[in-house]
Motif scaffolding. Structure first.
Motif, PDB file in Angstrom:
ATOM      1  N   CYS A 144       0.838  -1.203   0.000  1.00  0.00           N
ATOM      2  CA  CYS A 144       0.000   0.000   0.000  1.00  0.00           C
ATOM      3  C   CYS A 144       0.870   1.249   0.000  1.00  0.00           C
ATOM      4  CB  CYS A 144      -0.948   0.001   1.199  1.00  0.00           C
ATOM      5  SG  CYS A 144      -0.113   0.019   2.800  1.00  0.00           S
ATOM      6  N   LYS A 145       0.301   2.344  -0.514  1.00  0.00           N
ATOM      7  CA  LYS A 145       0.993   3.635  -0.536  1.00  0.00           C
ATOM      8  C   LYS A 145       0.724   4.432   0.738  1.00  0.00           C
ATOM      9  CE  LYS A 145       0.566   4.026  -5.568  1.00  0.00           C
ATOM     10  NZ  LYS A 145      -0.020   4.815  -6.684  1.00  0.00           N
ATOM     11  N   ARG A 146      -0.180   3.918   1.568  1.00  0.00           N
ATOM     12  CA  ARG A 146      -0.595   4.557   2.823  1.00  0.00           C
ATOM     13  C   ARG A 146      -1.338   5.863   2.573  1.00  0.00           C
ATOM     14  NH1 ARG A 146       4.752   3.350   6.467  1.00  0.00           N
ATOM     15  NH2 ARG A 146       5.721   4.619   4.875  1.00  0.00           N
ATOM     16  N   LYS A 147      -2.047   5.892   1.440  1.00  0.00           N
ATOM     17  CA  LYS A 147      -3.015   6.938   1.130  1.00  0.00           C
ATOM     18  C   LYS A 147      -4.315   6.217   0.809  1.00  0.00           C
ATOM     19  CE  LYS A 147       0.472  10.080  -0.769  1.00  0.00           C
ATOM     20  NZ  LYS A 147       0.945  10.788  -1.994  1.00  0.00           N
ATOM     21  N   TRP A 148      -5.256   6.237   1.755  1.00  0.00           N
ATOM     22  CA  TRP A 148      -6.404   5.351   1.675  1.00  0.00           C
ATOM     23  C   TRP A 148      -7.194   5.520   0.386  1.00  0.00           C
ATOM     24  CZ3 TRP A 148      -7.667   0.899   3.010  1.00  0.00           C
ATOM     25  CH2 TRP A 148      -8.983   0.460   2.975  1.00  0.00           C
ATOM     26  N   GLU A 149      -7.288   6.730  -0.113  1.00  0.00           N
ATOM     27  CA  GLU A 149      -8.047   6.961  -1.336  1.00  0.00           C
ATOM     28  C   GLU A 149      -7.458   6.154  -2.495  1.00  0.00           C
ATOM     29  OE1 GLU A 149      -6.680   9.315   0.511  1.00  0.00           O
ATOM     30  OE2 GLU A 149      -8.474  10.020   1.574  1.00  0.00           O
ATOM     31  N   GLU A 150      -6.120   6.017  -2.521  1.00  0.00           N
ATOM     32  CA  GLU A 150      -5.451   5.266  -3.582  1.00  0.00           C
ATOM     33  C   GLU A 150      -5.327   3.785  -3.245  1.00  0.00           C
ATOM     34  OE1 GLU A 150      -1.767   7.065  -4.845  1.00  0.00           O
ATOM     35  OE2 GLU A 150      -2.440   9.047  -4.230  1.00  0.00           O
ATOM     36  N   ASP A 151      -5.319   3.460  -1.958  1.00  0.00           N
ATOM     37  CA  ASP A 151      -5.061   2.082  -1.533  1.00  0.00           C
ATOM     38  C   ASP A 151      -6.310   1.228  -1.410  1.00  0.00           C
ATOM     39  OD1 ASP A 151      -2.307   2.361  -1.327  1.00  0.00           O
ATOM     40  OD2 ASP A 151      -2.413   3.100   0.730  1.00  0.00           O
ATOM     41  N   ARG A 152      -7.448   1.838  -1.281  1.00  0.00           N
ATOM     42  CA  ARG A 152      -8.668   1.114  -0.915  1.00  0.00           C
ATOM     43  C   ARG A 152      -8.886  -0.142  -1.755  1.00  0.00           C
ATOM     44  NH1 ARG A 152     -13.589   1.877   1.612  1.00  0.00           N
ATOM     45  NH2 ARG A 152     -15.298   0.738   0.656  1.00  0.00           N
ATOM     46  N   ASP A 153      -8.971  -0.001  -3.064  1.00  0.00           N
ATOM     47  CA  ASP A 153      -9.275  -1.138  -3.931  1.00  0.00           C
ATOM     48  C   ASP A 153      -8.153  -2.172  -3.915  1.00  0.00           C
ATOM     49  OD1 ASP A 153     -11.653   0.064  -4.592  1.00  0.00           O
ATOM     50  OD2 ASP A 153     -10.915   0.931  -6.471  1.00  0.00           O
ATOM     51  N   THR A 154      -6.895  -1.691  -3.895  1.00  0.00           N
ATOM     52  CA  THR A 154      -5.752  -2.598  -3.890  1.00  0.00           C
ATOM     53  C   THR A 154      -5.722  -3.440  -2.615  1.00  0.00           C
ATOM     54  OG1 THR A 154      -4.450  -1.029  -5.191  1.00  0.00           O
ATOM     55  CG2 THR A 154      -3.238  -2.742  -4.023  1.00  0.00           C
ATOM     56  N   VAL A 155      -5.912  -2.791  -1.469  1.00  0.00           N
ATOM     57  CA  VAL A 155      -5.849  -3.494  -0.186  1.00  0.00           C
ATOM     58  C   VAL A 155      -7.007  -4.472  -0.046  1.00  0.00           C
ATOM     59  CG1 VAL A 155      -5.993  -3.210   2.320  1.00  0.00           C
ATOM     60  CG2 VAL A 155      -4.555  -1.671   0.966  1.00  0.00           C
ATOM     61  N   ILE A 156      -8.214  -4.021  -0.350  1.00  0.00           N
ATOM     62  CA  ILE A 156      -9.381  -4.898  -0.228  1.00  0.00           C
ATOM     63  C   ILE A 156      -9.252  -6.100  -1.155  1.00  0.00           C
ATOM     64  CG2 ILE A 156     -11.866  -5.069  -0.648  1.00  0.00           C
ATOM     65  CD1 ILE A 156     -12.139  -2.210   0.386  1.00  0.00           C
ATOM     66  N   GLY A 157      -8.843  -5.843  -2.408  1.00  0.00           N
ATOM     67  CA  GLY A 157      -8.689  -6.936  -3.360  1.00  0.00           C
ATOM     68  C   GLY A 157      -7.616  -7.921  -2.916  1.00  0.00           C
ATOM     69  N   GLY A 158      -6.487  -7.403  -2.422  1.00  0.00           N
ATOM     70  CA  GLY A 158      -5.400  -8.267  -1.969  1.00  0.00           C
ATOM     71  C   GLY A 158      -5.794  -9.119  -0.783  1.00  0.00           C
ATOM     72  N   LEU A 159      -6.524  -8.535   0.158  1.00  0.00           N
ATOM     73  CA  LEU A 159      -6.961  -9.277   1.336  1.00  0.00           C
ATOM     74  C   LEU A 159      -7.997 -10.333   0.972  1.00  0.00           C
ATOM     75  CD1 LEU A 159      -7.267  -6.312   3.865  1.00  0.00           C
ATOM     76  CD2 LEU A 159      -5.595  -8.170   3.969  1.00  0.00           C
TER      77      LEU A 159
END
Length: 376
Positions: A144-159
């Motif tokens: 993650c980049k630790r900017k939730w607006e940019e990370d949201r889809d990446t983090v949720i999809g990865g998890l």
């Protein structure tokens, strides 16, 4: 000073250890690249193979802690919790105060058989670090980049992709987001006061978004959250370089298990639960500072021989041709070959030092300093 103690302080020995780690890591990364063809055919076989390949690399670092420096790790918990170690998917919350806190975590992963399948929510910059980031990529680590607006889809999809992981995994979260420093702590507590949140003495304000997202996405897969509070006896502040020099440390880890069903479903309530947890972690740190121990029964899981055997095997395979090559270079008497070899040694030394530098607190992330910069 004994012979082994003397060897542990020698630069050339450190360089040979680094050589084995780097070259074996490159070999492992190449094999991991080849396993990508398995993903569309048999995803679970791909995952199992990569768990073992990652183990072969990470266990070399664990070997340094367990067998080279002989650092002791003591758990403070209860028998029921110990009985569950390595037998369920869990989220680990660990305080981020030390350069080798991750290595102590890996040691426990190794002793309970989940080192190869251990996971972490990592900053994206680590993806580009040779060996470490590359190995994590093949392990489906969530970056993650630790900017939730940019990370949201990446983090949720990865998890969500980890919901059918075939091996028991320990998913590590550093909820503080960055390593503890006095400067970051001062800024963090100013933020806490401005938001009406509890002031912490030994921790930074936890970032709740990653935690609440992880427990929501992994609900139904993860059985529990393990809260781990780490300290070193004698008020030591160990480093990876210290481990490389064979310095022995004594690590104490207080582990508390919280079944996932005890954590609220609502995001705001889950965030409040995490803030309360960090108040309790602060109290545990205070108790440790005063009494020198954590509450709970003490356990010292025995180190296993596999990390040492793995390193010996890699060293045997890689150092034999290296020594033959070195003898050939110097026997040739060619100034060009000798200078080229010495240049390679210098480059290798620099590369190993840079890899070690990734763990150093003073060279750590500037994350958490933004508010400080604005104030200045």
């Amino acid at each position: 000073m004994g012979l082994l103690a003397y060897l542990k302080t020698q630069f050339m020995v450190h360089l040979l250890i680094g050589f084995v780690f780097v070259v074996s890591g490159l070999v492992i990364n190449f094999v991991q690249l080849c396993t990508l063809v398995l993903w569309p055919v048999n995803k679970q076989l791909y995952r199992r193979l990569n768990c073992r390949l990652a183990y072969s690399l990470w266990s070399q670092l664990v070997m340094l802690l367990e067998w080279w420096s002989c650092t002791e790790c003591t758990l403070f918990t209860d028998q029921a919790t110990v009985d569950r170690f390595g037998k369920e998917h869990v989220v680990i919350i660990l305080n981020h105060n030390f350069e080798i806190d991750f290595l102590c975590g890996w040691t426990m992963c190794e002793r309970f058989g989940v080192l190869g399948s251990s996971k972490v929510l990592a900053k994206r910059e680590l993806l580009y670090v040779p060996l470490i980031g590359w190995t994590w990529y093949f392990l489906e680590i969530v970056f993650c980049k630790r900017k939730w607006e940019e990370d949201r889809d990446t983090v949720i999809g990865g998890l969500e992709r980890l919901s059918d992981y075939p091996e028991y995994m320990w998913f590590l979260l550093y909820c503080e987001g960055t390593r503890f420093t006095e400067k970051k702590h001062r800024v963090s507590m100013e933020v806490a006061i401005s938001k009406g949140l509890p002031v912490l003495k030994y921790h930074l304000l936890p970032r709740t978004k990653g935690f609440t997202t992880a427990v929501q996405c992994l609900r139904g897969t993860v059985a529990a959250v393990y809260d781990v509070t780490l300290n070193f006896r004698g008020n030591k502040n160990p480093s990876l370089l210290g481990i490389l020099y064979g310095k022995k440390y004594e690590a104490d880890m207080c582990v508390r298990r919280f079944p996932l069903e005890e954590i609220p479903l609502d995001e705001k309530e889950a965030a409040q639960w995490l803030h309360k947890l960090y108040q309790e972690k602060d109290a545990l740190q205070e108790m440790y500072n005063q009494k020198g121990v954590f509450p709970g029964q003490q356990f010292k899981p025995r180190r296993r021989p596999w990390t040492l055997l793995n390193f010996v095997c890699w060293a045997t395979v890689l150092l034999s041709p290296l020594f033959s090559c070195v003898l050939g270079v110097f026997a040739s008497g060619s100034p060009l070959l000798i200078l080229t070899f010495l240049g390679f040694v210098g480059a290798a030394s620099f590369g190993v030092r840079r890899l070690i530098g990734v763990t150093e607190i003073e060279k750590g992330s500037s994350y958490g300093n933004q508010e400080f910069k604005k104030k200045e």
